[in-house]
Scaffold this motif. Sequence first.
Motif, PDB file in Angstrom:
ATOM      1  N   ILE A 145     -11.065 -47.500  51.075  1.00  0.00           N
ATOM      2  CA  ILE A 145     -11.699 -48.664  50.483  1.00  0.00           C
ATOM      3  C   ILE A 145     -11.599 -48.552  48.966  1.00  0.00           C
ATOM      4  O   ILE A 145     -12.067 -47.574  48.375  1.00  0.00           O
ATOM      5  CB  ILE A 145     -13.194 -48.778  50.877  1.00  0.00           C
ATOM      6  N   VAL A 146     -10.982 -49.557  48.336  1.00  0.00           N
ATOM      7  CA  VAL A 146     -10.852 -49.593  46.875  1.00  0.00           C
ATOM      8  C   VAL A 146     -11.617 -50.812  46.372  1.00  0.00           C
ATOM      9  O   VAL A 146     -11.306 -51.947  46.745  1.00  0.00           O
ATOM     10  CB  VAL A 146      -9.380 -49.677  46.429  1.00  0.00           C
ATOM     11  N   TYR A 147     -12.607 -50.571  45.542  1.00  0.00           N
ATOM     12  CA  TYR A 147     -13.469 -51.638  45.026  1.00  0.00           C
ATOM     13  C   TYR A 147     -13.167 -51.871  43.557  1.00  0.00           C
ATOM     14  O   TYR A 147     -13.326 -50.976  42.726  1.00  0.00           O
ATOM     15  CB  TYR A 147     -14.930 -51.222  45.247  1.00  0.00           C
ATOM     16  N   ILE A 148     -12.720 -53.087  43.229  1.00  0.00           N
ATOM     17  CA  ILE A 148     -12.406 -53.475  41.862  1.00  0.00           C
ATOM     18  C   ILE A 148     -13.415 -54.535  41.442  1.00  0.00           C
ATOM     19  O   ILE A 148     -13.267 -55.715  41.784  1.00  0.00           O
ATOM     20  CB  ILE A 148     -10.963 -54.024  41.767  1.00  0.00           C
ATOM     21  N   PRO A 149     -14.501 -54.164  40.757  1.00  0.00           N
ATOM     22  CA  PRO A 149     -15.543 -55.136  40.421  1.00  0.00           C
ATOM     23  C   PRO A 149     -15.017 -56.293  39.571  1.00  0.00           C
ATOM     24  O   PRO A 149     -14.093 -56.130  38.764  1.00  0.00           O
ATOM     25  CB  PRO A 149     -16.567 -54.292  39.640  1.00  0.00           C
ATOM     26  N   GLY A 202     -19.322 -42.500  48.881  1.00  0.00           N
ATOM     27  CA  GLY A 202     -19.259 -42.714  50.320  1.00  0.00           C
ATOM     28  C   GLY A 202     -17.903 -43.165  50.814  1.00  0.00           C
ATOM     29  O   GLY A 202     -17.812 -43.904  51.792  1.00  0.00           O
ATOM     30  N   GLY A 203     -16.848 -42.738  50.124  1.00  0.00           N
ATOM     31  CA  GLY A 203     -15.508 -43.137  50.526  1.00  0.00           C
ATOM     32  C   GLY A 203     -15.039 -44.424  49.883  1.00  0.00           C
ATOM     33  O   GLY A 203     -13.919 -44.887  50.157  1.00  0.00           O
ATOM     34  N   VAL A 204     -15.853 -45.020  49.024  1.00  0.00           N
ATOM     35  CA  VAL A 204     -15.467 -46.242  48.311  1.00  0.00           C
ATOM     36  C   VAL A 204     -15.047 -45.860  46.895  1.00  0.00           C
ATOM     37  O   VAL A 204     -15.852 -45.361  46.108  1.00  0.00           O
ATOM     38  CB  VAL A 204     -16.629 -47.259  48.265  1.00  0.00           C
ATOM     39  N   GLU A 205     -13.767 -46.089  46.594  1.00  0.00           N
ATOM     40  CA  GLU A 205     -13.231 -45.787  45.264  1.00  0.00           C
ATOM     41  C   GLU A 205     -13.471 -46.979  44.345  1.00  0.00           C
ATOM     42  O   GLU A 205     -13.115 -48.107  44.689  1.00  0.00           O
ATOM     43  CB  GLU A 205     -11.730 -45.523  45.336  1.00  0.00           C
ATOM     44  N   ILE A 206     -14.067 -46.747  43.181  1.00  0.00           N
ATOM     45  CA  ILE A 206     -14.303 -47.823  42.224  1.00  0.00           C
ATOM     46  C   ILE A 206     -13.241 -47.743  41.138  1.00  0.00           C
ATOM     47  O   ILE A 206     -13.090 -46.720  40.469  1.00  0.00           O
ATOM     48  CB  ILE A 206     -15.716 -47.734  41.632  1.00  0.00           C
ATOM     49  N   ARG A 207     -12.481 -48.810  40.985  1.00  0.00           N
ATOM     50  CA  ARG A 207     -11.374 -48.861  40.035  1.00  0.00           C
ATOM     51  C   ARG A 207     -11.459 -50.131  39.200  1.00  0.00           C
ATOM     52  O   ARG A 207     -11.956 -51.155  39.662  1.00  0.00           O
ATOM     53  CB  ARG A 207     -10.024 -48.834  40.765  1.00  0.00           C
ATOM     54  N   ARG A 208     -10.951 -50.077  37.989  1.00  0.00           N
ATOM     55  CA  ARG A 208     -10.892 -51.286  37.148  1.00  0.00           C
ATOM     56  C   ARG A 208      -9.713 -52.154  37.575  1.00  0.00           C
ATOM     57  O   ARG A 208      -9.811 -53.377  37.607  1.00  0.00           O
ATOM     58  CB  ARG A 208     -10.750 -50.886  35.671  1.00  0.00           C
ATOM     59  N   ASP A 258     -25.137 -43.811  51.877  1.00  0.00           N
ATOM     60  CA  ASP A 258     -25.780 -43.319  53.103  1.00  0.00           C
ATOM     61  C   ASP A 258     -26.252 -44.451  54.012  1.00  0.00           C
ATOM     62  O   ASP A 258     -26.680 -44.210  55.139  1.00  0.00           O
ATOM     63  CB  ASP A 258     -26.985 -42.431  52.743  1.00  0.00           C
ATOM     64  N   PHE A 259     -26.168 -45.681  53.521  1.00  0.00           N
ATOM     65  CA  PHE A 259     -26.599 -46.845  54.277  1.00  0.00           C
ATOM     66  C   PHE A 259     -25.824 -46.986  55.583  1.00  0.00           C
ATOM     67  O   PHE A 259     -26.313 -47.563  56.560  1.00  0.00           O
ATOM     68  CB  PHE A 259     -26.395 -48.081  53.393  1.00  0.00           C
ATOM     69  N   ALA A 260     -24.613 -46.442  55.630  1.00  0.00           N
ATOM     70  CA  ALA A 260     -23.763 -46.575  56.822  1.00  0.00           C
ATOM     71  C   ALA A 260     -24.335 -45.889  58.051  1.00  0.00           C
ATOM     72  O   ALA A 260     -23.925 -46.182  59.165  1.00  0.00           O
ATOM     73  CB  ALA A 260     -22.361 -46.018  56.534  1.00  0.00           C
ATOM     74  N   VAL A 261     -25.289 -44.989  57.869  1.00  0.00           N
ATOM     75  CA  VAL A 261     -25.868 -44.302  59.029  1.00  0.00           C
ATOM     76  C   VAL A 261     -26.962 -45.143  59.684  1.00  0.00           C
ATOM     77  O   VAL A 261     -27.468 -44.799  60.742  1.00  0.00           O
ATOM     78  CB  VAL A 261     -26.436 -42.915  58.641  1.00  0.00           C
ATOM     79  N   SER A 262     -27.351 -46.253  59.047  1.00  0.00           N
ATOM     80  CA  SER A 262     -28.372 -47.124  59.615  1.00  0.00           C
ATOM     81  C   SER A 262     -27.753 -48.018  60.690  1.00  0.00           C
ATOM     82  O   SER A 262     -26.601 -47.853  61.070  1.00  0.00           O
ATOM     83  CB  SER A 262     -29.007 -47.975  58.507  1.00  0.00           C
ATOM     84  N   VAL A 305     -22.338 -55.139  54.068  1.00  0.00           N
ATOM     85  CA  VAL A 305     -22.255 -53.847  53.363  1.00  0.00           C
ATOM     86  C   VAL A 305     -22.121 -52.716  54.383  1.00  0.00           C
ATOM     87  O   VAL A 305     -21.306 -51.797  54.213  1.00  0.00           O
ATOM     88  CB  VAL A 305     -23.488 -53.642  52.464  1.00  0.00           C
ATOM     89  N   TRP A 306     -22.908 -52.776  55.449  1.00  0.00           N
ATOM     90  CA  TRP A 306     -22.862 -51.750  56.491  1.00  0.00           C
ATOM     91  C   TRP A 306     -21.464 -51.647  57.088  1.00  0.00           C
ATOM     92  O   TRP A 306     -20.936 -50.536  57.270  1.00  0.00           O
ATOM     93  CB  TRP A 306     -23.878 -52.085  57.586  1.00  0.00           C
ATOM     94  N   ARG A 307     -20.858 -52.770  57.399  1.00  0.00           N
ATOM     95  CA  ARG A 307     -19.529 -52.762  58.014  1.00  0.00           C
ATOM     96  C   ARG A 307     -18.466 -52.182  57.083  1.00  0.00           C
ATOM     97  O   ARG A 307     -17.572 -51.457  57.512  1.00  0.00           O
ATOM     98  CB  ARG A 307     -19.151 -54.179  58.454  1.00  0.00           C
ATOM     99  N   ILE A 308     -18.566 -52.494  55.803  1.00  0.00           N
ATOM    100  CA  ILE A 308     -17.591 -51.965  54.845  1.00  0.00           C
ATOM    101  C   ILE A 308     -17.744 -50.450  54.701  1.00  0.00           C
ATOM    102  O   ILE A 308     -16.756 -49.697  54.732  1.00  0.00           O
ATOM    103  CB  ILE A 308     -17.748 -52.666  53.486  1.00  0.00           C
ATOM    104  N   LEU A 309     -18.986 -49.977  54.564  1.00  0.00           N
ATOM    105  CA  LEU A 309     -19.215 -48.542  54.442  1.00  0.00           C
ATOM    106  C   LEU A 309     -18.849 -47.803  55.724  1.00  0.00           C
ATOM    107  O   LEU A 309     -18.366 -46.661  55.688  1.00  0.00           O
ATOM    108  CB  LEU A 309     -20.676 -48.276  54.077  1.00  0.00           C
TER     109      LEU A 309
END
Length: 291
Positions: A107-111, A127-133, A17-21, A94-98
């Motif tokens: 957006i695919v996030y591979i930690p 928030g539209g960010v997919e977390i994948r291995r 929800d940070f993207a609304v800031s 972070v705001w720009r990515i979200l």
Amino acid sequence: MASVTKLRSRDLAALADFAVSRPSIPEKAVTERRKYRTVWISDVHLGTRGCNAAMLIDFLDHVDSDTMYLVGDIIDGWQLKKKFYWPAAHNDIVWRILKRAKRGTRIVYIPGNHDEIFRQFTGLNFGGVEIRRQAIHETADGRRLLVLHGDEFDAITLSHRWLAHLGDAAYTMMMAVNRWVTTFQRIFGLPYWSLSKYAKAKVKNAVEFIGRFEEVVAREAGTRGVDGVIAGHIHTAEMREIDGIAYYNDGDWVEGCTALVEHYDGTMEILHWADEMAARSASGVAALAAA
């Protein structure tokens, strides 16, 4: 911000929800933003003084893509556990990515190993960010590329975690010196140059480690039947073929400030953003001189 040692799904939901800031540094009104099919960035190390936040913000304000892969070590949990450091510019990244995710970018996030705390959420979407291995990316010209951070092929990270942390401390000291060099360059109007990147390129053991890492990662990709592999982790941007496998590394946003991009015909390219900014600045000066 939630504890860096323990996160819950509701913490990430709040982050989404940070993207609304509103960011402290507003998005630039760029009339001709570059558009790519895919962008890969990694090793941003938010939460450290070494993160080149201003340059990454400039990149995000000038480049769009249909898909963006965040290939690990976006947030540096190792350093945040030692000492909390989180300036407004890191929030702005972070705001720009979200915001991209809200606008329709996949957006695919591979930690990676520094932000491994997020691996517990593999398979989820916030928030539209997919977390994948890991992920398989298919290029416009039909090639299948394995996308991973790469720490799983680093023997030091796997077998000697204490040594990895010791090396991280030494690297942090080197980056502190590097910041003094960068400040000197900025004061005297000199082009961007990374002391740590130069030192790494000249130290024989570092060069050998990078070469071995690239070969091991490419060999693993070959066993999985893909056409190539995209990694981060070693802060060294590269594009080359190893035993018939296309090896790509998108670099980092601490030393090299690079991104890997895919054009709409499947062509791959590494963008060196310091050079891009310098060329833009020179063009602007030339335009003013000609006016």
